[in-house]
Design a protein around this motif. Sequence first.
Motif: not given
Length: 54
Positions: A1-15, A29-33
């Motif tokens: 299963m593929n899971i897309l997480i936006t904002g993954a560089n923040g605290q909640v996204g990291f967890e 992906p980061d914002r540039a991607t």
Amino acid sequence: MNILITGANGQVGFELRRHFSLVGNVLSPDRATLDLGMLRASSATWQPIALSLF
């Protein structure tokens, strides 16, 4: 299963990334991607990848 997480560089996204990496393939992906403000321009990049939305 593929899971897309936006904002993954923040605290909640990291967890979320850490938790869901045990469940499936995490795409963070980061914002540039993946700029949601320019979704049409970046949709060609993400179209071939099947995502499970929940």
